[in-house]
Motif scaffolding. Structure first.
Motif: not given
Length: 164
Positions: A40-67
């Motif tokens: 559970i995250h707020s949208l603001e926390e999530l955007e702050s943690s990924i540093g942008k408002s959307s992610v492509d597939f490659h960035e999604f994989l990196i994000f998945y790996n981080s969690i």
């Protein structure tokens, strides 16, 4: 402990979440997924943690790996320049393995049973009553959760370690 998702599974998740088909997941779409799996995250926390408002597939994989857990079988995506090439090679291999899995998964339930394995091997001329092959033992050798069936990750492990 659940198995980490494979690249093909992650691609399917990404594509299903990408409702408008633009190749990007918005923080809203990503946050919905995270809420579904208990992060559970707020949208603001999530955007702050990924540093942008959307992610492509490659960035999604990196994000998945981080969690995700960094256990065996997880996708290791580095920040190296060749990581996109590695992803493409893994995707091709994953696609080939998934197509092979579907050949054995006769009823399409996402699992290979002893009967399905026996049926396919029989059609390929690799099994008959006198062959001495025991399809149950073949499945049990790679059935890590001991449910008597092979899921895709177990099948992938079997193929990568018996073919290599």
């Amino acid at each position: 402990m659940s198995s980490p998702l494979g690249l093909k599974d992650l691609r399917r998740v990404f594509d299903n979440l990408d409702k408008n088909g633009d190749g990007l997941l918005s923080t809203e779409e990503l946050n919905w997924l995270l809420n579904m799996i208990g992060h559970i995250h707020s949208l603001e926390e999530l955007e702050s943690s990924i540093g942008k408002s959307s992610v492509d597939f490659h960035e999604f994989l990196i994000f998945y790996n981080s969690i995700s857990d960094k256990s065996n079988g997880s996708i290791a995506i580095g920040e190296e320049a060749d990581s996109r090439e590695n992803i493409e090679l893994e995707t091709d291999q994953e696609d080939d393995l998934f197509q092979a899995f579907k050949v054995f998964d006769l009823n399409g339930d996402g699992f290979i049973s002893t009967e399905e394995l026996q049926s396919v091997l029989s059609r390929l001329g690799m099994w008959d009553e006198r062959s001495g092959r025991d399809c149950g033992r073949m499945i049990n050798a790679y059935d890590t959760n001991r449910d008597g069936l092979l899921d895709f990750l177990e099948f992938k492990h079997m193929m990568l370690f018996t073919v290599s």
